[in-house]
Design an enzyme around this catalytic site. Structure first.
Site, PDB file in Angstrom:
ATOM      1  CG  HIS A  17      -1.667   1.040   1.068  1.00 45.88           C
ATOM      2  ND1 HIS A  17      -3.021   1.077   0.651  1.00 45.88           N
ATOM      3  CD2 HIS A  17      -1.971   2.182   1.854  1.00 45.88           C
ATOM      4  CE1 HIS A  17      -3.629   2.255   0.663  1.00 45.88           C
ATOM      5  NE2 HIS A  17      -2.916   2.980   1.598  1.00 45.88           N
ATOM      6  CG  ASP A  66      -6.028  -0.148   2.611  1.00 44.38           C
ATOM      7  OD1 ASP A  66      -5.767  -1.233   2.028  1.00 44.38           O
ATOM      8  OD2 ASP A  66      -6.300   0.778   2.002  1.00 44.38           O
ATOM      9  CG  LEU A 114      44.128  14.225  -7.892  1.00 41.42           C
ATOM     10  CD1 LEU A 114      44.383  13.079  -7.381  1.00 41.42           C
ATOM     11  CD2 LEU A 114      42.668  14.550  -7.628  1.00 41.42           C
ATOM     12  CG  PHE A 153      44.044  25.065  -1.471  1.00 42.78           C
ATOM     13  CD1 PHE A 153      44.829  24.585  -2.566  1.00 42.78           C
ATOM     14  CD2 PHE A 153      42.520  25.515  -1.938  1.00 42.78           C
ATOM     15  CE1 PHE A 153      44.070  24.961  -4.113  1.00 42.78           C
ATOM     16  CE2 PHE A 153      42.246  25.609  -3.195  1.00 42.78           C
ATOM     17  CZ  PHE A 153      42.979  25.549  -4.294  1.00 42.78           C
ATOM     18  N   GLY A 176      40.330  18.472  -7.650  1.00 46.14           N
ATOM     19  CA  GLY A 176      40.209  18.738  -6.206  1.00 46.14           C
ATOM     20  C   GLY A 176      41.240  18.093  -5.672  1.00 46.14           C
ATOM     21  CB  CYS A 225      45.737  23.579  -7.868  1.00 42.52           C
ATOM     22  SG  CYS A 225      45.821  24.252  -9.691  1.00 42.52           S
TER      23      CYS A 225
END
Length: 923
Positions: A128, A164, A695, A827, A671, A728
């Site tokens: 159901h 039900d 990377l 970074f 990344g 990077c």
């Protein structure tokens, strides 16, 4: 229990596991859902001893019956199970003859007598589509939406003599999105997860582990089947309630109202989050405020002043139109067919006749749906036309918009002639008056040439790092959105104009896109400053400027991609010719970082497109806005729909789905190294898709005492602080020869003190905010770790006391090789300095190479022999000599070791998006 059939057959796989305990089952029901439950139960080793389903309709068997008959399972098609309250004897006998141990009712519209329900050893279970006891009765999915429930789901329960009300065996739930429809809920969750749950429930019973949890009466509701006469819209309600009413009735029976004396049904409702677009008012009976027909759709208003929008309207004669065309719906004239178009029409008539096998003759007035066609037949019709009519690509919606044969042929002909082109791109902008201009920013997913909300309606805030304020809400792409984008890209590559386009025309589109990027460079640079914190002048020159150069460079490569002719040993007495061809891969996924949002997009997507691929690109979650603006400009440049798709959202959802998607043939990622490893694994496990990874880095910069010191100081600072250190190839560690070390540090600190930290839109600003709050906090922790380990903090290391995510440029000295600062990338704007003994060239090289990273490196010296020796020994993808950060679109860029593999930029980047085919012929 009304369970809606899907528009297309959904398939999913579950690993085959055979358990010790298996049951003999009777399946009682119908539909695609019943068919898939049947298949999976058989796959799991259960024996279906009988299928009891509905009689054929218009000569067509139910999908469950078709699957069972094909598999040799006995199939019984009874129109009813009882008459005047008593079980039909022949039916009961036929049922008992199969000897079932359990009845499974996946979806059943017939009333099954209790003596049948209770007959098997284990009784009966029923699926159901609601979280019982809520929404007992039929139309449960509809009522879930109509009532505005935040959760949807399903129950598998033990049948009893109530409606039900039987004990619960298991339940599953999911969130309801603000713009979810019945189909969306069904396709995303109720159908695939429901099949799994029914199979799981059967196995629990077989293993003797199935619970029987009594249903509580508290919270129980019962709603009957919604019929057309009950679906009229009552206007004196809030916009959200109106929206729920409309979407809860979409597509059957359809919520309706009266407009200009006729009943009009609404489809495709969504809550309107932006300002109401300009349009023409439309009086609606009972509504206190007229609707507005806009280029996006029909805007409607609730009694709370808020608005919603519907996309499609259907009139009493069955005709369906886009709501935006309400005032021009009757203006289309009938077109005369050419001889070639008559042939197409005849082919389509044969296809209609094959689908509507119960109709003796297809006439102009034949209505596709009134003749018995279902949503599954729509999919078949579209696919057959594509196969048999020269790749003509229709949409499912085209069938719903022209249900009569004559109208359908007119629509097909207009599409063939290009007269039925997509309407002008509809963009719901977020606008801001800033930087002495009006900046218009798209914020929705861009899929198949259109901006659209995420399927589940989810959004997230994108933040201005200058002050921490919300710029706007952006669509948060779901798995379903990723799948749509990949399907659009696949279709554009295999069947669309892009796949047939010659290389020179492809280059022309790319040149045009580069021109548009340049024409809009001030707006793009402003968006980049807002969304990423990039200093405006740097964004203008580098973020946007290099993006323009990249597209122009690769546009020139489009018609210069070529293979080669190869001399081979001849197969005497015959002769052979062997040559190679460079071909596009197909659908490519691109996942980009947040430090250079547009430039990283350009570096990867320009090469990808030049090679002839189509793409699905996921921008970084925190910087999606220039990518979405790029999507808008790609349409203006003339790129066909489906070639470029942009899906903002999270890496954990959208990014993971891209890496594992079986229809993607290449993934380019920039990344972190840990995420790159995960992506590489997913790409391998899924379908061995090609991968290129740019990377992390810990790029060494060696400064010898014979350098030009002024230049070394200036460029050494740029090597670290360029773009706030979010770079990077930033010099992650400086090795300064002992005799000049102290002077170098002193000069660097003096220059830092002259730097202006502030609003990136201020033309005199040197240093803007870090990209986002979490990154700023990570940088501060990085500095704390350096101090704890004994490195000397010479300058900075603190957050700037002002709103936003600003950090002082920072300098550490006396950094030893074992320290965290010496090994890990920051970074950010943090200069990490280590001294080395005078004249120890090989020693400093060993220290510089003592890292798992190898993205970039640099050396400053006047001695060219020393410079060349060092460049040969440094283990990095790029070596800068007496300069730094000097990248160019023609020079390949990429790393070694755990900085990744594959190249961006230059001719080598094209090879990342091409495959080589060898052809040998004999003559």
């Amino acid at each position: 229990m009304l369970l809606r059939g899907s528009q297309a057959l959904r398939r999913f796989s579950t690993s085959r596991v055979y358990f010790k305990n298996k049951l003999k089952l009777a399946l009682i029901g119908q539909s695609l859902f019943g068919q898939e439950v049947y298949r999976h139960l058989c796959k799991e080793g259960h024996r279906v001893v009988g299928v009891f389903t509905v009689p054929d309709k218009d000569g067509k068997a139910d999908p469950l019956a078709l699957a069972a008959e094909k598999n040799g399972t006995p199939v019984f098609k009874f129109p009813r199970w009882r008459v005047k309250g008593k079980t039909v004897k022949e039916v009961a006998e036929a049922y008992r003859s199969v000897g079932a141990e359990l009845n499974v009712l996946p979806f059943c519209t017939q009333f099954i007598p209790m003596d049948v329900i209770d007959h098997p050893k284990h009784g009966s279970i029923i699926y159901h589509p609601s979280i019982l006891p809520r929404h007992r009765g039929a139309s449960a999915i509809n009522w879930t939406l109509i009532m505005g429930d935040k959760k949807a789901g399903f129950s598998v329960f033990w049948a009893d003599d109530g409606l039900d009300t039987g004990p619960i065996l298991l339940q599953r739930s999911c969130d309801v999105g603000p713009n979810d429809t019945v189909d969306a809920l069904y396709n995303r969750f109720l159908f695939p997860e429901g099949i799994k749950a029914v199979v799981e429930a059967v196995q629990l019973i077989a293993d003797g582990k199935a619970p029987r949890i009594p249903q509580p009466e508290e919270g129980a509701t019962y709603e009957g089947i919604q019929k057309k006469e009950n679906a009229e819209i009552s206007w004196d309600q809030s916009a959200e309630v109106l929206h729920n009413w409309i979407r809860g009735h979409d597509k059957v029976p359809g919520a309706w109202t009266e407009i200009n004396g006729q009943r009009v049904t609404f489809y495709g409702s969504s809550l309107l989050r932006s300002a109401v677009p300009p349009g023409e008012p439309l009086e609606i009976k009972g509504a206190k405020k007229p609707g507005v027909v806009t280029k996006n759709g029909l805007v409607l208003f609730g009694n709370d002043g808020k608005a919603l929008m519907v996309r499609n309207l259907q009139f009493e004669d069955g005709r369906m139109i886009p709501a935006s065309q309400y005032f021009s719906a009757g203006e289309t004239s009938v077109v005369e067919l050419t001889a070639e178009e008559v042939k197409v029409a005849e082919t389509i008539k044969v296809i209609w006749a094959g689908i509507l096998s119960n109709i003796p003759v297809i006439e102009d007035s034949t209505d596709f749906f009134k003749s018995g066609a279902s949503s599954m037949d729509v999919v078949r019709l579209v696919e057959e036309i594509r196969q048999k009519c020269g790749g003509l690509q229709l949409q499912n919606e085209d069938v719903y918009m022209a249900t009569k044969f004559a109208d359908f042929i007119q629509k097909v002909v207009r599409k063939l002639r290009g007269e039925d082109q997509e309407a002008e791109l509809v963009v719901d902008y977020v606008s801001k008056e800033i930087n002495e201009m009006t900046v218009k920013m798209p914020y929705q997913c861009f899929i198949n040439g259109q901006f659209t909300d995420a399927e589940d309606g989810k959004t997230y805030d994108t933040i201005n790092p200058t002050d921490g304020s919300t710029i706007c809400k952006v669509s948060y792409a779901s798995l379903a959105d990723v799948d749509k984008a990949v399907a659009a890209a696949k279709d554009a590559f295999e069947n669309g104009e892009w796949g047939r386009m010659n290389a020179r025309e492809r280059g022309r589109l790319m040149y045009r896109l580069a021109d548009l990027l340049e024409e809009n460079q001030e707006e793009l640079a402003t968006i980049e400053a807002l969304d990423s914190g990039a200093v405006y002048t740097l964004a203008l020159k580098t973020h946007i400027g290099m993006s323009v150069q990249t597209f122009r460079y690769f546009a020139g490569w489009c018609d210069k991609i070529q293979g080669s002719t190869i001399p081979i040993n001849q197969a005497r007495p015959n002769r052979n010719l062997t040559f190679t061809k460079k071909e596009p891969l197909g659908v490519c996924a691109i996942i980009i970082p947040w430090n250079y949002p547009l430039m990283m997009l350009a570096w990867k997507s320009a090469a990808c497109l030049a090679a002839g691929n189509t793409l699905v690109l996921k921008p970084a979650q925190v910087t999606p806005l220039t990518a979405l603006k790029f999507a808008e400009l790609s349409v203006k440049a003339g790129f066909p729909k489906g070639v470029i798709n942009i899906i903002p959202g999270s890496g954990g959802v959208a990014g993971q789905r891209l890496s594992g998607h079986p229809d993607i043939r290449k993934l380019g990622f920039t990344g972190s190294t840990p995420i790159g490893k995960q992506i590489m694994k997913s790409c391998a496990v899924s379908n061995l898709k090609k991968v290129s990874l740019e990377l992390g880095g810990k790029s060494p910069l060696i400064i010898f005492n014979d350098c030009e010191l002024d230049k070394a100081v200036r460029m050494g600072m740029g090597a670290v602080f360029f773009n706030k250190g979010e770079n990077c190839i930033a010099a992650g560690r400086l090795f300064v020869e002992e005799s000049i070390h102290d002077e170098f540090v002193t000069r660097v600190v003096e220059e830092i003190k002259k730097m202006k930290i502030g609003d990136p839109l201020d033309r005199s600003t040197d240093h803007g905010p870090q990209n986002h709050k979490a990154h700023l906090e990570k940088l501060l922790q990085y500095c704390e770790a350096g101090v704890k380990e004994g490195a000397v903090l010479v300058y900075g290391g603190r957050r700037v006391p002002r709103p936003g995510f600003f950090m002082e440029p920072t300098v550490f000295t006396d950094v030893e090789d074992h320290m965290y600062l010496a090994k890990e990338e920051s970074f950010g704007p943090i200069m990490v300095i280590s001294k080395f003994p005078n004249g120890d060239i090989d020693g400093v090289l060993r220290r510089a190479n003592n890292t798992e990273y190898g993205l970039a490196s640099g050396v400053f010296t006047r001695d060219i022999n020393k410079a060349m020796y060092v460049s040969e020994k440094l283990e990095a993808g790029t070596v800068f000599i007496n300069t730094y950060n000097k990248t160019d679109v023609a020079a390949p860029f990429g790393g070694v070791k755990q900085s990744g593999f594959g190249k961006d930029l230059g001719e080598e980047a094209l090879n990342e998006y091409l495959k080589t085919k060898t052809v040998t012929l004999e003559y």
